[in-house]
Design a protein around this motif. Sequence first.
Motif, PDB file in Angstrom:
ATOM      1  N   LEU A 483      29.672  27.977  70.185  1.00  0.00           N
ATOM      2  CA  LEU A 483      30.279  29.166  69.643  1.00  0.00           C
ATOM      3  C   LEU A 483      30.866  29.869  71.165  1.00  0.00           C
ATOM      4  O   LEU A 483      29.104  30.179  71.223  1.00  0.00           O
ATOM      5  CB  LEU A 483      30.207  28.985  68.551  1.00  0.00           C
ATOM      6  CG  LEU A 483      31.022  28.686  67.459  1.00  0.00           C
ATOM      7  CD1 LEU A 483      29.844  29.804  65.821  1.00  0.00           C
ATOM      8  CD2 LEU A 483      31.742  28.945  66.873  1.00  0.00           C
ATOM      9  N   CYS A 484      31.794  30.031  71.732  1.00  0.00           N
ATOM     10  CA  CYS A 484      31.910  30.526  73.181  1.00  0.00           C
ATOM     11  C   CYS A 484      32.183  32.105  72.539  1.00  0.00           C
ATOM     12  O   CYS A 484      32.691  32.566  71.637  1.00  0.00           O
ATOM     13  CB  CYS A 484      32.850  30.833  74.519  1.00  0.00           C
ATOM     14  SG  CYS A 484      32.364  29.106  74.179  1.00  0.00           S
ATOM     15  N   ARG A 485      31.357  33.524  73.196  1.00  0.00           N
ATOM     16  CA  ARG A 485      32.216  35.023  72.427  1.00  0.00           C
ATOM     17  C   ARG A 485      32.635  35.117  73.114  1.00  0.00           C
ATOM     18  O   ARG A 485      31.675  35.483  74.806  1.00  0.00           O
ATOM     19  CB  ARG A 485      30.624  36.088  71.960  1.00  0.00           C
ATOM     20  CG  ARG A 485      30.795  37.047  71.299  1.00  0.00           C
ATOM     21  CD  ARG A 485      29.604  37.980  71.245  1.00  0.00           C
ATOM     22  NE  ARG A 485      28.667  38.139  72.466  1.00  0.00           N
ATOM     23  CZ  ARG A 485      27.781  39.004  72.665  1.00  0.00           C
ATOM     24  NH1 ARG A 485      27.351  39.374  71.569  1.00  0.00           N
ATOM     25  NH2 ARG A 485      27.267  38.914  74.034  1.00  0.00           N
ATOM     26  N   ALA A 486      33.392  35.830  73.137  1.00  0.00           N
ATOM     27  CA  ALA A 486      34.890  36.568  74.511  1.00  0.00           C
ATOM     28  C   ALA A 486      34.626  38.187  73.360  1.00  0.00           C
ATOM     29  O   ALA A 486      33.949  38.826  72.880  1.00  0.00           O
ATOM     30  CB  ALA A 486      36.241  36.158  74.113  1.00  0.00           C
ATOM     31  N   GLU A 487      35.537  39.022  73.834  1.00  0.00           N
ATOM     32  CA  GLU A 487      35.810  40.637  74.054  1.00  0.00           C
ATOM     33  C   GLU A 487      35.901  40.778  72.556  1.00  0.00           C
ATOM     34  O   GLU A 487      35.194  41.331  71.648  1.00  0.00           O
ATOM     35  CB  GLU A 487      36.531  40.676  74.666  1.00  0.00           C
ATOM     36  CG  GLU A 487      36.553  40.693  76.565  1.00  0.00           C
ATOM     37  CD  GLU A 487      37.256  41.788  76.625  1.00  0.00           C
ATOM     38  OE1 GLU A 487      38.596  42.619  76.451  1.00  0.00           O
ATOM     39  OE2 GLU A 487      37.637  42.068  78.219  1.00  0.00           O
ATOM     40  N   ASP A 488      36.574  40.119  71.520  1.00  0.00           N
ATOM     41  CA  ASP A 488      37.570  39.839  70.545  1.00  0.00           C
ATOM     42  C   ASP A 488      37.696  38.934  69.431  1.00  0.00           C
ATOM     43  O   ASP A 488      38.253  39.511  68.447  1.00  0.00           O
ATOM     44  CB  ASP A 488      38.331  41.195  70.366  1.00  0.00           C
ATOM     45  CG  ASP A 488      39.638  40.603  71.230  1.00  0.00           C
ATOM     46  OD1 ASP A 488      39.020  39.801  71.737  1.00  0.00           O
ATOM     47  OD2 ASP A 488      41.070  40.906  70.766  1.00  0.00           O
ATOM     48  N   LYS A 489      36.761  38.086  70.003  1.00  0.00           N
ATOM     49  CA  LYS A 489      37.183  36.775  68.847  1.00  0.00           C
ATOM     50  C   LYS A 489      36.174  35.924  69.837  1.00  0.00           C
ATOM     51  O   LYS A 489      35.163  35.747  70.294  1.00  0.00           O
ATOM     52  CB  LYS A 489      37.857  36.006  69.743  1.00  0.00           C
ATOM     53  CG  LYS A 489      38.412  35.541  71.027  1.00  0.00           C
ATOM     54  CD  LYS A 489      39.559  34.623  71.195  1.00  0.00           C
ATOM     55  CE  LYS A 489      39.695  34.606  72.812  1.00  0.00           C
ATOM     56  NZ  LYS A 489      41.600  33.958  73.193  1.00  0.00           N
ATOM     57  N   VAL A 490      35.553  34.650  68.411  1.00  0.00           N
ATOM     58  CA  VAL A 490      35.197  33.912  68.780  1.00  0.00           C
ATOM     59  C   VAL A 490      35.742  32.812  68.738  1.00  0.00           C
ATOM     60  O   VAL A 490      35.911  32.074  68.237  1.00  0.00           O
ATOM     61  CB  VAL A 490      33.349  33.496  67.578  1.00  0.00           C
ATOM     62  CG1 VAL A 490      32.987  32.302  68.088  1.00  0.00           C
ATOM     63  CG2 VAL A 490      32.887  35.130  68.054  1.00  0.00           C
ATOM     64  N   VAL A 491      35.418  31.619  70.254  1.00  0.00           N
ATOM     65  CA  VAL A 491      35.747  30.510  70.169  1.00  0.00           C
ATOM     66  C   VAL A 491      35.657  29.058  69.990  1.00  0.00           C
ATOM     67  O   VAL A 491      33.992  29.398  70.237  1.00  0.00           O
ATOM     68  CB  VAL A 491      36.767  29.982  71.389  1.00  0.00           C
ATOM     69  CG1 VAL A 491      37.488  29.535  71.857  1.00  0.00           C
ATOM     70  CG2 VAL A 491      37.363  31.600  71.508  1.00  0.00           C
ATOM     71  N   LEU A 492      35.794  28.324  69.083  1.00  0.00           N
ATOM     72  CA  LEU A 492      34.901  26.803  68.841  1.00  0.00           C
ATOM     73  C   LEU A 492      35.289  26.359  70.084  1.00  0.00           C
ATOM     74  O   LEU A 492      36.506  25.748  70.454  1.00  0.00           O
ATOM     75  CB  LEU A 492      35.121  26.386  67.712  1.00  0.00           C
ATOM     76  CG  LEU A 492      34.768  24.659  67.064  1.00  0.00           C
ATOM     77  CD1 LEU A 492      33.290  25.076  67.225  1.00  0.00           C
ATOM     78  CD2 LEU A 492      35.195  24.296  65.745  1.00  0.00           C
TER      79      LEU A 492
END
Length: 1259
Positions: A483-492
């Motif tokens: 799970l990669c955390r970006a500014e306003d979202k989390v990406v699988l």
Amino acid sequence: MLTKFETKSNRVKGLSFHPSRPWILASLHSGVVQLWDFRMGTLIDRFDEHDGPVRGVCFHRTQPLFVSGGDDYKIKLWSFKLRRCLFTLLGHLDYIRTVQFHQEYPWVVSASDDQTIRVWNWQSRTCISVLTGHNHYVMCAAFHAKEDLVVSASLDQTVRVWDIAGLRKKTVAPAEDVLRIPQMNTDLFGGGDAVVKYVLEGHDRGVNWAAFHPSLPLIVSGADDRQVKLWRMNDTKAWEVDTLRGHVNNVSCVMFHARQDVIVSNSEDRSIRVWDMSKRTGVQTFRREHDRFWILAAHPEVNLLAAGHDSGMIVFKLERERPAFATHGNQLYYVRDRYLRIYDFETKRDNPILSIRRSGGSGGGSSAPPRGMTYNPAENAILLSSDAEGGSYELFQLPRDAVASVSGKGTVTSAATVDAMSTDSRRGLGASAVFVARNRFAVFDRSSGQIFIKNLRNEVTKKVAPPCPSTDAIFYAGTGNLLCRAEDKVVLFDVQQRKTLAEMSTSNVKYVVWSTDMNYVALLSKHAIHVGDKRLRHLCTVHETIRVKSGAWDPSGVFVYTTLNHIKYCLPNGDSGIVRTLDQPVYVTRVNKGVLCCLDRQGKNVEMEIDASEYLFKLALHRREYDRVLAMIRSDRLCGQSIISYLQQKGFPEVALHFVRDDRTRFSLAIECGNIEVALQAAHELDERDLWHKLGIEALRQGNHHIVEFAYQRTKNFERLSFLYLITGNLEKLQKMLKIAEMRSDVTGRFHNALYLGDVQERVRVLEESGQLPLAYATAKTHGIEEDATRIAEKLTESIGEDVNLKAMLLADGGLEAKLMLPPKPLVRCDDNWPLLTVSKGFFEGNLAAAEAMSGGKGAFDMPDADMADAAAGAWGGDDLDLGGDMDGIGGDDDGMDGIGGGDDDEDGGWEMEDLDLPPDVGGGAMGGGEGALGVGADGFFAAPSPGVAPCQRWSQKCGLAGEQAAAGAFDSAMRLLTRQLGIVDFSPLQEHMVNLACASHASLPGMPQCPGFVTAMERGWTAETPSPVAHEKPILIFSLPALEDSLKAAYKCMTEGKFPDAQKTFTTILTRIPLIVVDSRREVDEVKELVTICREYLVGLACEMKRKDTPKEDLKAQLELAAFFANCQMQPIHGSLAIRNAMVLFFKAKQFNMAAAFCRRLLELNPSPKVAQQARQVLQACERTPGDALEIDFDPRNPFDIDVINFKPIYRGGKYSECPYTGARFSPDCEGQVCPIGGMTKIGVDASGLVCSPTQIR
């Protein structure tokens, strides 16, 4: 430094934490003392009686008091409970620098620029000692926490320690045992009960602060020589231990940390520094760009610090208190102190495994605990990650016997053995580190912006670019995934295939918690929890007002989490609730079988018993596991209003009734869900007039006229009871109502009942007895009762005198055009209830009823399989009804209702063609076939079929709504309905809409050449299932609720774009179309009424704003009032914020600073854009600096009010008003009778029944 709370204000010169509540006092250079809730981030109160800066403030340890001292030479004692100053202590001759309460005695110590220190008794409100000896300003003075000592710092470059043991003896011991010291000139020379014990000299310039260590014989001081000095003392002397150098400007404040061996200081060099007491070196430095620091404060119980600076204050921690932990199976791996430990949930054994080195600070002295931990069960390895120094990680290989030692199969390892063990680890730099496979782990390198895949030897095997350039952290997401955390979202993210699998919009995620089966994931932010499935599909979001601390998944699939003071739960469907409250924050490690395991802030394992029945009940209801739900209901483990409201919301009111024992609540629930039996039972228990009235209304809506009759009897509502007997054809009871009215001397009731019964002689008698002789004569003469007419005429002849009109009436022949007014005789008497829908019992209702039957319980109707009408007759038939008089047996008849509602005889049959008694030789055949079916007789004569009823005529007969009447072309009927329902008197705005409805209900079909077109009626509701025309008989309509919602969106768009005339026109159009709309359900009726309210609020606001623009700018008072009225209207947040912002600017320019500040706060509550929020904060700061209003206007935001858009004046709560019957807009009483400007159709102040736009409202 972890900032927990921050304020923006004038310079903060004094701070004080409350010992038990989450409050902090801040004294400002502007003279205001602010009371903040630092946990919620809200301003509780403000106190502003000081004249000039307030430099010192302090909470009392146990009483609801605080003390403050300022530049007005005054010490004020306040009660925050009473929200006022209790008294003022006078004595100092110059600025007061600090004030402090004693821990035990009712004393206050104060330091002043008059070079003295004073000790006050706040109970007797007197100065009990003056400490003199400093020869410059005394900058601070403080009591020792345990000993009879006071420390003071002065600009004379000294720190003095004062012995106040004599003062304590004098205060505590009896007066005769105390050495009496002359009190003469004590203000100038000081008393003998407080003496200097030490004078500490060593600073080169004035000393700004000095403080005791809470337990050790140490003193710390800070001065204008930019140095922090550490002093030690014993019974005979005090000496300098060391000097801490690092600040580059005056040291403002310095103190010992209450829980760690560090010293904290702040300075005018815009920095806060943390010093290691043992190594005497600086370990941490925190800087601000533009603000000098002035004061420090420490919480007496919680690990919190506060610092005041030029533009406000901050509440912060030096480091996180959340222990790093990971759970696998029955084992918990966590870090406490400097050991990695393992805890077994079953055996309760807790052993250290490894000694670890904590990440050092900039000076290498302090240590930052690890923030995250992941466990690899395949290789028995632990990854610890820390965010100190930009981020680092350590990889530990655990001993093989570690798990055996806590599971009871091995020897217990002691701390000394662990210290002797090898603690070799593999370290590296990285913002985050997590395992992704059996022998691989991923590290996010912030400097390069890449993800490094490493083996257990800490060697890089692969480099992967993250899916988003703004990625700043990674979390575990199963084998091969991250799970990669970006500014306003989390990406699988799939590491092997290097592709994005899914993403979810979230706020800044801090922790990720997976369920045991990896089917659900909870993403924890500061104030929110986002729940998703294993493919990161969003399931729900829970928002909290205070910080979310931790969470764990219950094996059943419920997420249990903690905030600062609660344990809560969240279901995958979004339902949430509170399990229990907490005294101190905890960090959940596991939830299983009603036991919550957690770590406290000291790293100790704690187990709590929790009641999981509430969330398990909701989960079973959500999953439709009704057998489990029923078992939990029967166990009686659930109670409370939350369960009741939850069941109502989810559509199980019959289950909610099972939990309620209060009769009033049961009655309300039963009325809401239409359960007449339970409502009747509760009404019997309470026996209140209002409840019987509500029961009658609901029973009438359902057609249960037996209960309606009983309710009317209990409320003695004789008028409604008579009318009920009339429409049900019960002439016997109607005759009894006539007798009751006669016994009650009710003239109107007697006349009405006689009118209903057709009893002309009784009507004549009533009129004659009431003195209405002309009416009595007219009635008798018209109905042919000559004897009574002659007798009354004789009485009239004697009394009329010269009245010409009465003589003419007597000489007339009875009025040849008169018609007898007699009611029709009822064909069938309706004693049974009207036909009701057959409704099958639900799962819960049937099972609960069966359970009650088995247990022998009885309700109001203990007949599960009996007919409703039979139950009603058995419940209150016979002689039980007490109405007084001769009403015995008023409900006792048991006649059936054969013939009522059957066949083709309905109330509208007067417009139908009557059946004809034709001779047998005309159309004598059956109506099915042969020539007779075509109307051809034996002699060849053709009989044309009778013409049918025109669709428009049929619509006007069958339809009862204004829109349908207008579509049928019956404009007169439609206008009468609208006048009666909404008070509409001006139909010009509706003319176009009514004509369009009538035209749209017909279609023209082209005919043969040279032939006119064929006009056909358009009816709605035609489907393949209902092809019969009898099922429709309703015209098609062009106005619908979705169309009005589209118009509302267009109006919103015009408002956003500032096109006020267009928006006003669109809102008015919506209001003129709503009376002609037809909807199908009660929910849609509520939506239509809500639409009326929205249009009213916007039209009122637009009227105020357009009036303001037409008002000359010289009339500043009117401009401000109209702007404030516009900002007070209930609009969408974006439009409300624009109106409030406009009012804020106008009031600020007009120097109405108090009102402008109020609008600033309202604007900030709406969470505007950062630019607007910054402007609002700047305006608020300017307003607080110079409070006051230049003009007095007619606007009070604290008192709710409505706006009169004719006079443009507020109508405050409790004032008199007249109301528009359609929109509900309120006006001054002098406006009654005028046409309402909101819509321009209705007359203000008339009585109207209300909007009717659905057949469900008139059934």
